[in-house]
Design a protein around this motif. Structure first.
Motif, PDB file in Angstrom:
ATOM      1  N   UNK A  20     104.005  13.785  39.107  1.00  0.00           N
ATOM      2  CA  UNK A  20     103.749  14.106  37.706  1.00  0.00           C
ATOM      3  C   UNK A  20     102.294  14.564  37.565  1.00  0.00           C
ATOM      4  N   UNK A  21     102.097  15.710  36.909  1.00  0.00           N
ATOM      5  CA  UNK A  21     100.775  16.291  36.740  1.00  0.00           C
ATOM      6  C   UNK A  21     100.325  16.247  35.281  1.00  0.00           C
ATOM      7  N   UNK A  22      99.002  16.259  35.086  1.00  0.00           N
ATOM      8  CA  UNK A  22      98.452  16.465  33.751  1.00  0.00           C
ATOM      9  C   UNK A  22      98.751  17.906  33.334  1.00  0.00           C
ATOM     10  N   UNK A  23      98.801  18.196  32.029  1.00  0.00           N
ATOM     11  CA  UNK A  23      99.191  19.533  31.570  1.00  0.00           C
ATOM     12  C   UNK A  23      98.280  20.652  32.040  1.00  0.00           C
ATOM     13  N   UNK A  24      96.974  20.382  32.204  1.00  0.00           N
ATOM     14  CA  UNK A  24      96.046  21.459  32.537  1.00  0.00           C
ATOM     15  C   UNK A  24      94.791  20.892  33.179  1.00  0.00           C
ATOM     16  N   UNK A  25      93.987  21.782  33.735  1.00  0.00           N
ATOM     17  CA  UNK A  25      92.677  21.405  34.250  1.00  0.00           C
ATOM     18  C   UNK A  25      91.752  21.170  33.052  1.00  0.00           C
ATOM     19  N   UNK A  26      90.945  20.119  33.129  1.00  0.00           N
ATOM     20  CA  UNK A  26      90.024  19.752  32.045  1.00  0.00           C
ATOM     21  C   UNK A  26      88.597  20.041  32.490  1.00  0.00           C
ATOM     22  N   UNK A  27      87.835  20.735  31.652  1.00  0.00           N
ATOM     23  CA  UNK A  27      86.445  21.057  31.944  1.00  0.00           C
ATOM     24  C   UNK A  27      85.536  20.309  30.981  1.00  0.00           C
ATOM     25  N   UNK A  28      84.464  19.699  31.507  1.00  0.00           N
ATOM     26  CA  UNK A  28      83.513  18.996  30.647  1.00  0.00           C
ATOM     27  C   UNK A  28      82.095  19.443  30.970  1.00  0.00           C
ATOM     28  N   UNK A  29      81.189  19.190  30.041  1.00  0.00           N
ATOM     29  CA  UNK A  29      79.787  19.517  30.232  1.00  0.00           C
ATOM     30  C   UNK A  29      79.156  18.522  31.198  1.00  0.00           C
ATOM     31  N   UNK A  30      78.410  19.015  32.159  1.00  0.00           N
ATOM     32  CA  UNK A  30      77.798  18.156  33.181  1.00  0.00           C
ATOM     33  C   UNK A  30      76.792  17.180  32.585  1.00  0.00           C
ATOM     34  N   UNK A  31      76.314  17.440  31.379  1.00  0.00           N
ATOM     35  CA  UNK A  31      75.301  16.580  30.778  1.00  0.00           C
ATOM     36  C   UNK A  31      75.826  15.185  30.464  1.00  0.00           C
ATOM     37  N   UNK A  32      77.150  14.988  30.477  1.00  0.00           N
ATOM     38  CA  UNK A  32      77.675  13.639  30.224  1.00  0.00           C
ATOM     39  C   UNK A  32      77.221  12.665  31.312  1.00  0.00           C
ATOM     40  N   UNK A  33      76.775  13.202  32.449  1.00  0.00           N
ATOM     41  CA  UNK A  33      76.287  12.360  33.535  1.00  0.00           C
ATOM     42  C   UNK A  33      74.757  12.295  33.614  1.00  0.00           C
ATOM     43  N   UNK A  34      74.064  13.143  32.841  1.00  0.00           N
ATOM     44  CA  UNK A  34      72.619  13.269  33.032  1.00  0.00           C
ATOM     45  C   UNK A  34      71.794  13.110  31.769  1.00  0.00           C
ATOM     46  N   UNK A  35      72.388  13.183  30.604  1.00  0.00           N
ATOM     47  CA  UNK A  35      71.639  13.159  29.350  1.00  0.00           C
ATOM     48  C   UNK A  35      71.211  11.724  29.008  1.00  0.00           C
ATOM     49  N   UNK A  36      69.903  11.430  28.982  1.00  0.00           N
ATOM     50  CA  UNK A  36      69.457  10.068  28.689  1.00  0.00           C
ATOM     51  C   UNK A  36      69.894   9.574  27.316  1.00  0.00           C
ATOM     52  N   UNK A  37      69.912  10.457  26.313  1.00  0.00           N
ATOM     53  CA  UNK A  37      70.334  10.044  24.970  1.00  0.00           C
ATOM     54  C   UNK A  37      71.812   9.669  24.966  1.00  0.00           C
ATOM     55  N   UNK A  38      72.618  10.445  25.659  1.00  0.00           N
ATOM     56  CA  UNK A  38      74.039  10.136  25.789  1.00  0.00           C
ATOM     57  C   UNK A  38      74.218   8.786  26.499  1.00  0.00           C
ATOM     58  N   UNK A  39      73.441   8.558  27.550  1.00  0.00           N
ATOM     59  CA  UNK A  39      73.511   7.319  28.306  1.00  0.00           C
ATOM     60  C   UNK A  39      73.209   6.113  27.422  1.00  0.00           C
ATOM     61  N   UNK A  40      72.159   6.188  26.622  1.00  0.00           N
ATOM     62  CA  UNK A  40      71.818   5.085  25.732  1.00  0.00           C
ATOM     63  C   UNK A  40      72.905   4.845  24.704  1.00  0.00           C
ATOM     64  N   UNK A  41      73.515   5.920  24.238  1.00  0.00           N
ATOM     65  CA  UNK A  41      74.608   5.793  23.270  1.00  0.00           C
ATOM     66  C   UNK A  41      75.814   5.107  23.902  1.00  0.00           C
ATOM     67  N   UNK A  42      76.109   5.456  25.155  1.00  0.00           N
ATOM     68  CA  UNK A  42      77.216   4.804  25.862  1.00  0.00           C
ATOM     69  C   UNK A  42      76.947   3.317  26.052  1.00  0.00           C
ATOM     70  N   UNK A  43      75.737   2.963  26.405  1.00  0.00           N
ATOM     71  CA  UNK A  43      75.419   1.537  26.573  1.00  0.00           C
ATOM     72  C   UNK A  43      75.649   0.774  25.275  1.00  0.00           C
ATOM     73  N   UNK A  44      75.217   1.365  24.160  1.00  0.00           N
ATOM     74  CA  UNK A  44      75.370   0.685  22.864  1.00  0.00           C
ATOM     75  C   UNK A  44      76.817   0.640  22.412  1.00  0.00           C
ATOM     76  N   UNK A  45      77.532   1.754  22.571  1.00  0.00           N
ATOM     77  CA  UNK A  45      78.846   1.873  21.921  1.00  0.00           C
ATOM     78  C   UNK A  45      80.009   1.521  22.842  1.00  0.00           C
ATOM     79  N   UNK A  46      79.747   1.402  24.132  1.00  0.00           N
ATOM     80  CA  UNK A  46      80.771   0.926  25.075  1.00  0.00           C
ATOM     81  C   UNK A  46      80.437  -0.489  25.543  1.00  0.00           C
ATOM     82  N   UNK A  47      79.267  -0.651  26.176  1.00  0.00           N
ATOM     83  CA  UNK A  47      78.955  -1.922  26.820  1.00  0.00           C
ATOM     84  C   UNK A  47      78.422  -2.983  25.863  1.00  0.00           C
ATOM     85  N   UNK A  48      78.083  -2.595  24.638  1.00  0.00           N
ATOM     86  CA  UNK A  48      77.659  -3.583  23.659  1.00  0.00           C
ATOM     87  C   UNK A  48      78.691  -3.803  22.562  1.00  0.00           C
TER      88      UNK A  48
END
Length: 408
Positions: free
Chosen positions: A26-54
């Motif tokens: 069983x396959x997913x419907x399509x290939x998914x593309x994302x922005x590489x900044x989800x792994x490198x953006x410090x502001x995004x990282x801080x937001x993830x810590x607050x809104x996921x891990x806190x």
């Protein structure tokens, strides 16, 4: 286990066996593309810590890591020092690991204690979090002990695992978040298992470190010298709200399982005779940061991998904990420790160096997007849920998870 959980395990096993019979996938419907900044953006990282891990319930320990009254474990999560302890009443609780006087760290490591004394000024707390004594109280002044106990986090213990929300004011419905996943995890019976081995490994961005748990596509390539090039690289994915399981659609070459654990021995067997252990196969992913995988060296065991964000966007740490169903003797413990060391080698010397290399490339900005294939449906599911929860306000979180529970 309740009937609903057993029915869900059987439905999943039935689907796996159907794919095995038909050699289908069983396959997913399509290939998914994302922005590489989800792994490198410090502001995004801080937001993830607050809104996921806190904000979300995090699986912080297995029950068997602290089985006795007075047992405790300390851990730091997204900048929050946490003290997990089992009170004299047998209840597991999670607290901010800080004296309520002037915020000194109260405990370190693991151990057993009936009370905790602050190393700074000597305030003392019970193993249920109550303030027991103030040093030189006649000099210090009046203190309301009822309101100066340790700051307690919402905590639940289910399926032999301990979850906590690192927000003392949280009103999150933990049951809705778990989406019935905890009821299926009861199939392991982890509450009475035994701790064998634990270690901490450093890595790159926490999502890069965790991505390797969400697909089998890389295994016969990256792990050709450890698991071998003949390992099946396809995974069937089964989703429960933000959580998921990865299961191969056929037996794993070269891996010997006991008959009661081998689902593929059940292809021509009536459902009523399927052993629970066989239906627990695969890799269990507890959103947002935990993987549980079964192994059989020296006896039935699991490796629990907890991936936590580090202090900066390009750092993470993975805690690997090996548990065994039966208390090991000297021989079986040695075999289990050898397996745990092998898995540490796989992650520390193969997975994490790869993710460190990815981190350097992505931080260069020269590869602005990355993609997840149709055979990487688990990655697609995970990253969509990361975005969804990060973008959901506090007041809407309960509705989000309750909607998932109803849909299931």
């Amino acid at each position: 286990m309740d009937k609903e959980a057993i029915d869900e395990l059987k439905a999943t096993a039935r689907d796996v066996l159907d794919h095995a019979r038909n050699t289908s996938f069983r396959f997913a419907p399509e290939v998914m593309t994302i922005d590489a900044s989800v792994y490198t953006d410090p502001a995004r990282f801080e937001r993830e810590k607050r809104r996921l891990f806190r904000r979300l319930p995090l699986m912080l320990a297995a029950s068997c890591e602290m089985p006795a009254a007075g047992d405790y474990k300390t851990i730091e999560v997204a900048g929050v020092p946490v003290l997990l302890m089992r009170g004299k009443d047998g209840v597991a609780r999670a607290f901010l690991n800080a004296c309520t006087h002037r915020a000194a760290i109260l405990a370190e490591g693991t151990g057993n204690a009936s009370r905790f004394t602050c190393p700074y000024h000597g305030w003392t707390f019970t193993n249920q979090g109550a303030l027991l004594g103030v040093a030189s109280q006649c000099d210090f002044g009046t203190v309301n002990k009822e309101t100066m106990g340790l700051r307690e986090f919402p905590t639940v213990e289910k399926a032999g695992l301990i979850w906590a929300v690192l927000d003392t004011r949280s009103t999150l419905d933990i049951d809705a978040f778990l989406s019935g996943y905890d009821a299926m995890l009861e199939g392991f019976g982890l509450a009475n298992w035994h701790l064998v081995d634990s270690r901490c490994l450093k890595g790159a961005n926490w999502k890069l470190a965790f991505d390797a748990h969400l697909e089998f596509y890389h295994i016969p390539v990256l792990h050709k010298n450890t698991f071998g090039p003949a390992v099946d690289n396809k995974a069937l994915y089964y989703f429960s709200g933000p959580h998921q399981r990865l299961i191969r659609s056929g037996p794993v070459a070269g891996r010997v399982l006991p008959d009661e654990a081998n689902l593929f021995n059940c292809i021509d067997t009536h459902e009523a005779d399927w052993p629970t252990e066989a239906m627990m196969l695969g890799e269990w992913i507890l959103f947002p940061h935990v993987s549980i995988n079964s192994f059989y060296d020296g006896g039935r065991g699991v490796i629990v991998s907890q991936v936590f964000p580090g202090k900066t966007v390009d750092e993470s740490f993975t805690i690997q904990t090996y548990l065994m169903e039966r208390e090991p003797d000297e021989v079986s413990r040695a075999e289990a420790v050898k397996r745990a060391e092998f898995l540490a080698h796989v992650v520390n010397d193969e997975d994490l160096p790869t993710s460190n290399g990815q981190q350097r490339v992505l931080e260069s900005g020269l590869l602005p997007t990355i993609c997840y294939g149709k055979n990487e449906g688990g990655l697609q599911h995970f990253h969509r849920w990361v975005d969804r929860i990060v973008d959901t306000d506090d007041a809407e979180l309960n509705a989000l998870f309750r909607e998932c529970r109803k849909a299931a």
